[in-house]
Enzyme design. Structure first.
Site, PDB file in Angstrom:
ATOM      1  NE  ARG A 172      -3.633  -2.268  -0.074  1.00  0.00           N
ATOM      2  CZ  ARG A 172      -3.251  -3.475  -0.661  1.00  0.00           C
ATOM      3  NH1 ARG A 172      -2.274  -3.535  -1.250  1.00  0.00           N
ATOM      4  NH2 ARG A 172      -4.147  -4.271  -0.452  1.00  0.00           N
ATOM      5  CB  SER A 220      -8.887  -1.100   4.004  1.00  0.00           C
ATOM      6  OG  SER A 220      -9.797  -1.211   3.546  1.00  0.00           O
ATOM      7  CD  GLU A 290      -5.496   0.652   2.466  1.00  0.00           C
ATOM      8  OE1 GLU A 290      -5.898   0.620   1.598  1.00  0.00           O
ATOM      9  OE2 GLU A 290      -5.714  -0.445   3.532  1.00  0.00           O
TER      10      GLU A 290
END
Length: 306
Positions: A172, A220, A290
């Protein structure tokens, strides 16, 4: 001080003043941006971004506003919305060449229709290609960087192509600090179109059953800790369905916050603080955010991680 008439001299696209950012975030939350600018096309974007970078003028770039939480006070300064002007996709010398503003679903559909595999698992990701590259978006075992050739960026007021090998991709994350993603090229292996369509459909059905896709959400909340899953940790902490104001931790997927109606950014921040603190106390695991927080004070991350 930025004046609209100065921007109009270099921008063909749209200029909006005091534009509510709730219209541009997937969770439908966010106060006004002083200036929201939408370049009309690639050349318009290049001219605008070059002007800002050369002049040292700060700005915030957004695509579809997924995995983005804007404060209730909004964003002081300039927001550049790249989705309308950088949404092209085409074959280029055997590669897929896509603009940063193209929705991920449309990018995947193009590749599948071309009989190209390797990105079909990304179909349900709600953002744009540019955001996907910056976040090294992934799903069901695949990441957007897997078949990436290079990324076109605007850096130091000039466009440039950066080969994949020169970008540090990790979970990520992509090391593209100081750069604005304009587009990317991919070399994808051939696949059977009918099979690719089936896989894409099955994964979308799986995602739609597991995630609150029918409610405004922030994507998320937290990255998955090594060897674990944020949703599992939050669920086991008994926080599914917990509400603060108009926001709530999804009863379907514990790593999503949904907007039940009229939610404020402060409601979401309280849930982020609660989830982090409860999981930390229960397991000793500090979950990393995130979602990206914009327009808050400098201490917002310290507040959540406290």
């Amino acid at each position: 001080m930025i004046h609209p008439e100065d921007i109009q001299k270099i921008l063909k696209g749209r200029i909006a003043l005091n534009e509510p950012m709730s219209r541009y975030t997937s969770v439908r939350i966010g106060g006004p941006a002083d200036f929201l600018l939408e370049p009309a096309d690639r050349e318009d974007a290049l001219r605008l971004l070059s002007h800002f970078q050369e002049g040292g003028i700060p700005f915030t770039v957004i695509g579809k506003g997924s995995n983005l939480l804007v404060s209730d006070e909004g964003i002081r300064g300039i927001v550049v919305h790249l989705e309308p002007g950088l949404n092209s996709v085409a074959m280029d010398a055997g590669m897929v060449n896509a603009g940063a503003g193209i929705p991920m679903a449309r990018f995947v559909d193009f590749c599948v229709q071309q009989g190209l595999s390797g990105v079909e698992m990304l179909a349900g990701i709600p953002g744009t290609l540019g955001g996907g590259v910056v976040m090294n978006a992934g799903a069901y075992g695949g990441e957007i960087s897997n078949y990436l050739v290079d990324v076109e960026v605007m850096r130091n007021a000039r466009p440039a192509r950066i080969p994949k090998e020169q970008i540090g991709f990790s979970y990520r994350h992509a090391s593209l600090e100081g750069a604005v993603v304009l587009g990317a090229r991919f070399r994808l292996p051939a696949g059977d179109r009918a099979e690719l369509m089936r896989v894409r459909r099955d994964l979308l059905i799986r995602r739609n059953r597991a995630q609150p896709v029918n409610m405004p959400n922030s994507g998320s909340m937290f990255k998955n800790p090594p060897g674990n899953h944020a949703a599992k940790l939050i669920d086991e902490a008994g926080l599914k369905g917990t509400k603060r104001g108009g926001a709530g931790i999804s009863a379907l997927h514990a790593n999503f916050i949904v907007n039940h109606g009229g939610a404020k950014a402060r409601d979401v921040v309280e849930l982020l603080e609660l989830a982090h603190a409860t999981v930390m106390k229960r397991t000793g695991i500090s979950m990393e955010l995130e979602i990206r927080l914009v327009g808050f004070g400098e201490n917002i991350y310290e507040e959540i991680y406290a």
